[in-house]
Design a protein around this motif. Sequence first.
Motif, PDB file in Angstrom:
ATOM      1  N   GLU A 172       6.870  24.608  51.923  1.00  0.00           N
ATOM      2  CA  GLU A 172       6.456  25.902  51.363  1.00  0.00           C
ATOM      3  C   GLU A 172       6.891  27.040  52.269  1.00  0.00           C
ATOM      4  OE1 GLU A 172       2.303  28.284  51.170  1.00  0.00           O
ATOM      5  OE2 GLU A 172       2.252  26.218  50.429  1.00  0.00           O
ATOM      6  N   ARG A 173       7.327  28.123  51.662  1.00  0.00           N
ATOM      7  CA  ARG A 173       7.610  29.331  52.437  1.00  0.00           C
ATOM      8  C   ARG A 173       7.287  30.556  51.588  1.00  0.00           C
ATOM      9  NH1 ARG A 173      12.772  27.824  50.707  1.00  0.00           N
ATOM     10  NH2 ARG A 173      14.254  29.504  50.226  1.00  0.00           N
ATOM     11  N   ILE A 174       6.896  31.597  52.252  1.00  0.00           N
ATOM     12  CA  ILE A 174       6.563  32.859  51.590  1.00  0.00           C
ATOM     13  C   ILE A 174       7.705  33.837  51.843  1.00  0.00           C
ATOM     14  CG2 ILE A 174       4.891  34.741  51.401  1.00  0.00           C
ATOM     15  CD1 ILE A 174       3.793  31.982  50.651  1.00  0.00           C
ATOM     16  N   ILE A 175       8.219  34.407  50.772  1.00  0.00           N
ATOM     17  CA  ILE A 175       9.338  35.340  50.895  1.00  0.00           C
ATOM     18  C   ILE A 175       8.918  36.700  50.338  1.00  0.00           C
ATOM     19  CG2 ILE A 175      11.732  35.820  50.279  1.00  0.00           C
ATOM     20  CD1 ILE A 175      12.175  32.892  49.878  1.00  0.00           C
ATOM     21  N   PRO A 176       9.042  37.749  51.135  1.00  0.00           N
ATOM     22  CA  PRO A 176       8.701  39.091  50.646  1.00  0.00           C
ATOM     23  C   PRO A 176       9.715  39.590  49.626  1.00  0.00           C
ATOM     24  CG  PRO A 176       9.670  39.218  52.820  1.00  0.00           C
ATOM     25  CD  PRO A 176       9.477  37.764  52.546  1.00  0.00           C
ATOM     26  N   LEU A 177       9.245  40.329  48.672  1.00  0.00           N
ATOM     27  CA  LEU A 177      10.105  40.928  47.651  1.00  0.00           C
ATOM     28  C   LEU A 177      10.352  42.393  47.973  1.00  0.00           C
ATOM     29  CD1 LEU A 177       8.390  39.517  44.416  1.00  0.00           C
ATOM     30  CD2 LEU A 177      10.590  38.777  45.367  1.00  0.00           C
ATOM     31  N   THR A 178      11.548  42.851  47.697  1.00  0.00           N
ATOM     32  CA  THR A 178      11.828  44.273  47.842  1.00  0.00           C
ATOM     33  C   THR A 178      11.189  45.029  46.675  1.00  0.00           C
ATOM     34  OG1 THR A 178      13.850  44.114  46.566  1.00  0.00           O
ATOM     35  CG2 THR A 178      14.051  43.788  48.936  1.00  0.00           C
ATOM     36  N   LYS A 179      11.040  46.309  46.825  1.00  0.00           N
ATOM     37  CA  LYS A 179      10.485  47.133  45.744  1.00  0.00           C
ATOM     38  C   LYS A 179      11.383  47.049  44.515  1.00  0.00           C
ATOM     39  CE  LYS A 179       8.368  50.367  49.012  1.00  0.00           C
ATOM     40  NZ  LYS A 179       8.370  51.754  49.557  1.00  0.00           N
ATOM     41  N   GLU A 180      12.690  46.979  44.761  1.00  0.00           N
ATOM     42  CA  GLU A 180      13.648  46.884  43.660  1.00  0.00           C
ATOM     43  C   GLU A 180      13.489  45.569  42.910  1.00  0.00           C
ATOM     44  OE1 GLU A 180      18.470  47.610  42.956  1.00  0.00           O
ATOM     45  OE2 GLU A 180      17.649  47.462  44.977  1.00  0.00           O
ATOM     46  N   ALA A 181      13.231  44.500  43.650  1.00  0.00           N
ATOM     47  CA  ALA A 181      13.049  43.188  43.027  1.00  0.00           C
ATOM     48  C   ALA A 181      11.759  43.159  42.217  1.00  0.00           C
ATOM     49  CB  ALA A 181      13.032  42.099  44.096  1.00  0.00           C
ATOM     50  N   VAL A 182      10.696  43.730  42.753  1.00  0.00           N
ATOM     51  CA  VAL A 182       9.420  43.787  42.030  1.00  0.00           C
ATOM     52  C   VAL A 182       9.598  44.535  40.714  1.00  0.00           C
ATOM     53  CG1 VAL A 182       7.089  44.753  42.048  1.00  0.00           C
ATOM     54  CG2 VAL A 182       7.969  43.590  44.087  1.00  0.00           C
ATOM     55  N   ALA A 183      10.300  45.661  40.762  1.00  0.00           N
ATOM     56  CA  ALA A 183      10.531  46.466  39.552  1.00  0.00           C
ATOM     57  C   ALA A 183      11.344  45.677  38.524  1.00  0.00           C
ATOM     58  CB  ALA A 183      11.255  47.758  39.924  1.00  0.00           C
ATOM     59  N   ALA A 184      12.347  44.923  38.987  1.00  0.00           N
ATOM     60  CA  ALA A 184      13.185  44.139  38.090  1.00  0.00           C
ATOM     61  C   ALA A 184      12.389  43.033  37.421  1.00  0.00           C
ATOM     62  CB  ALA A 184      14.368  43.555  38.850  1.00  0.00           C
ATOM     63  N   ILE A 185      11.501  42.393  38.184  1.00  0.00           N
ATOM     64  CA  ILE A 185      10.676  41.321  37.620  1.00  0.00           C
ATOM     65  C   ILE A 185       9.710  41.900  36.588  1.00  0.00           C
ATOM     66  CG2 ILE A 185       8.900  39.603  38.130  1.00  0.00           C
ATOM     67  CD1 ILE A 185      10.225  39.204  40.865  1.00  0.00           C
TER      68      ILE A 185
END
Length: 285
Positions: A172-185
């Motif tokens: 398991e690993r936790i990966i931070p999302l960029t603001k741009e990635a959050v908006a795209a999702i």
Amino acid sequence: MLMKDFLDYSRDIRGLSSRTTAYYYYTLKSWGNYLVSHGLGLDNFTGQDAVNYLYAIKEKGVQAACINQHRAVLLSFYDWLAAYHGIKGRAVWLSIPKAKKEKKLPITIAEEVIRNAMQSQNTETFLGSRNYMLLLVMYHTGVRSAELRELTLANTDLVEGRIKIFGKGAKERIIPLTKEAVAAIKQYLRFRELFAEQSCKTLVISKTGKPVDRSSFCRLLKDILKPFTLGEAAHAHSLRHAFATNLLKKGVDITRISGLMGHTSINTTFSYIPFSVSNSNPFDE
């Protein structure tokens, strides 16, 4: 005559196939021609002569694996010559190390190419928003295609801006999302809820509302990237290389990159990024 006797021995006594015996013939013929053209004999050559012969083969475009096969055949031949005819030469071939296979440089994609591929997608449609999201998330997180394909909604935290990935060996690993990635999702989720089957738990789905299988996922990414890059680079792993390359250029520590990508090494082993690490993504910096 000696060559014929050795080939008969290889076929009849050692039981080598006709195909292998034919390859032996080709190799010995090549070596014999080299000896004749350079005024050498079966027992009258040096280590440098042997190296020069292998180098001459390499110059013709022969790969390392094939060069090593030549070496193995000649070593076997000189074993036989020593045992049955007292002709020396085996030690020379033993002293020559195997040719090293050339490592292929990882194929990556320029950021401009990825951006062009993303901008070609109509994000006001289900497929367009999904494809845009796939490219962006893979480029900004470095996840493997299988990891993104299997990512569930439950492990996608848009409030905290991170995803929980289960990589090779179920690590398991936790990966931070960029603001741009959050908006795209978020943009994609508007359409996903219209298409997804109720039982489907994966973030990424097909137009039929089901999880996307491995071959379809790989083909999908290739189809998106191919118009904008060389076919050789049009695959998911190129995005991982692009992710790592971009972070290295930004001066991000290699151990952090290793952790983000789920890599392990002798010195460091990051199976996931602990919460003690800053919950930010270098793409946002």
